[in-house]
Motif scaffolding. Structure first.
Motif, PDB file in Angstrom:
ATOM      1  N   GLU A 216       0.808  -1.217   0.000  1.00 54.83           N
ATOM      2  CA  GLU A 216       0.000   0.000   0.000  1.00 54.83           C
ATOM      3  C   GLU A 216       0.837   1.260   0.000  1.00 54.83           C
ATOM      4  N   ILE A 217       2.151   1.158  -0.132  1.00 49.74           N
ATOM      5  CA  ILE A 217       3.002   2.338  -0.148  1.00 49.74           C
ATOM      6  C   ILE A 217       2.921   3.001  -1.518  1.00 49.74           C
ATOM      7  N   LEU A 218       2.500   4.272  -1.529  1.00 43.36           N
ATOM      8  CA  LEU A 218       2.382   5.044  -2.769  1.00 43.36           C
ATOM      9  C   LEU A 218       1.548   4.300  -3.811  1.00 43.36           C
ATOM     10  N   THR A 219       0.360   3.854  -3.389  1.00 37.28           N
ATOM     11  CA  THR A 219      -0.537   3.128  -4.287  1.00 37.28           C
ATOM     12  C   THR A 219      -1.355   4.105  -5.126  1.00 37.28           C
ATOM     13  N   GLU A 220      -1.482   3.810  -6.413  1.00 35.30           N
ATOM     14  CA  GLU A 220      -2.288   4.646  -7.307  1.00 35.30           C
ATOM     15  C   GLU A 220      -3.717   4.118  -7.386  1.00 35.30           C
ATOM     16  N   ILE A 221      -4.674   5.048  -7.443  1.00 28.58           N
ATOM     17  CA  ILE A 221      -6.079   4.693  -7.649  1.00 28.58           C
ATOM     18  C   ILE A 221      -6.558   5.424  -8.894  1.00 28.58           C
ATOM     19  N   ASN A 222      -7.029   4.682  -9.877  1.00 26.22           N
ATOM     20  CA  ASN A 222      -7.526   5.278 -11.109  1.00 26.22           C
ATOM     21  C   ASN A 222      -8.915   5.885 -10.901  1.00 26.22           C
ATOM     22  N   PRO A 223      -9.345   6.784 -11.794  1.00 27.47           N
ATOM     23  CA  PRO A 223     -10.658   7.411 -11.660  1.00 27.47           C
ATOM     24  C   PRO A 223     -11.783   6.381 -11.567  1.00 27.47           C
TER      25      PRO A 223
END
Length: 272
Positions: A216-223
């Motif tokens: 979960e470190i620097l995790t990206e979440i898309n729109p």
């Protein structure tokens, strides 16, 4: 040599003509004067005078270099003008899209009439439970569960011990922006009833991730997507867990929103 008087040929070295007796010295003197007169008749070209060919090679090169320099200046100016104009137009379009997205989010909240505070909303889940969430920069932030940890967190390979006690918070993040967002622990603070802020414990969070095989470190979440994250805060040992709220931001530059913690049993497993 020939006699200057009668034209007869005179032998070399003779001082007089054998035909008419004319002295050869006068002939030699006249010949020299004739040669000098012809030489004097020729004028040396004036120094520095331009040739009949026109411009010199040096001047032609200077003109060509000057012309090339002028063309480069004009191209540079036109290129800078073009990119400045396009960048301004792109910024205006992006700002317009962002404003419309914010407007849509506000309109939806108004239609649902689910506002319970500044940037706070309440929504009923499918199982009947109600959850309170905050909105910051079109990012929905919902603390769905919290738990106390009085013992060290982690494994024998990587362990973190609290100064007081740890409070672990499971946070659901939903992205309603137009592009992906990167979630990190610096976006969150724990706030007590006195308004004191507690930052996340990086060591505890890393120990938890390593022992639970989480990434979960620097995790990206898309729109349009969402994900649940777990963060840990080191608070006084006698603090009441129910007195804390979570402050979150929709990105590092987002406006902070303070959200009460929802104790939803469905998310209890995130802190087991």
């Amino acid at each position: 040599m020939f006699c200057s008087n009668c034209g007869a040929k005179i032998q070399d070295g003779s001082k007089f003509c054998s035909s008419c007796g004319t002295s050869t010295e006068s002939a030699t003197h006249e010949a020299k004067q004739g040669t000098q007169s012809k030489s004097a008749g020729k004028k040396a070209p004036a120094k520095g005078k331009k040739s009949s060919d026109g411009f010199s090679v040096g001047k032609i090169i200077a003109i060509v270099v000057g012309f090339i320099f002028l063309v480069v200046i004009m191209v540079s100016f036109m290129t800078a003008f073009y990119f400045t104009k396009n960048e301004k137009a792109s910024t205006e379009i992006t700002q317009t899209e962002s404003n419309e997205t914010v407007k849509d989010t506000k309109e939806k909240a108004k239609d649902k009439d689910n506002s319970v505070g500044k940037n706070l909303y309440k929504e009923k889940m499918k199982d009947g439970h109600e959850v309170v969430y905050g909105v910051s920069s079109n990012v929905l932030i919902a603390p769905v569960y919290a738990k106390e940890f009085n013992e060290p967190i982690g494994s024998k390979y990587h362990k973190a011990a609290p100064q007081g006690k740890f409070i672990g918070v499971a946070v659901m993040i939903h992205n309603e922006q137009n592009d992906a967002i990167t979630v990190n622990e610096a976006m969150f603070r724990l706030i007590d009833e006195k308004g004191r802020e507690y930052s996340t414990s990086s060591k505890a969070s890393v120990s938890w991730m390593m022992s639970h095989h989480s990434q979960e470190i620097l995790t990206e979440i898309n729109p349009g997507n969402d994900s649940v994250f777990t963060y840990f805060f080191d608070v006084p040992a006698n603090a009441d867990i129910k007195s804390f709220k979570l402050q979150g931001r929709g990105g590092m530059m987002g406006e902070p929103v303070v959200v009460p913690i929802n104790y939803m049993e469905d998310f209890k497993g995130w802190l087991e």
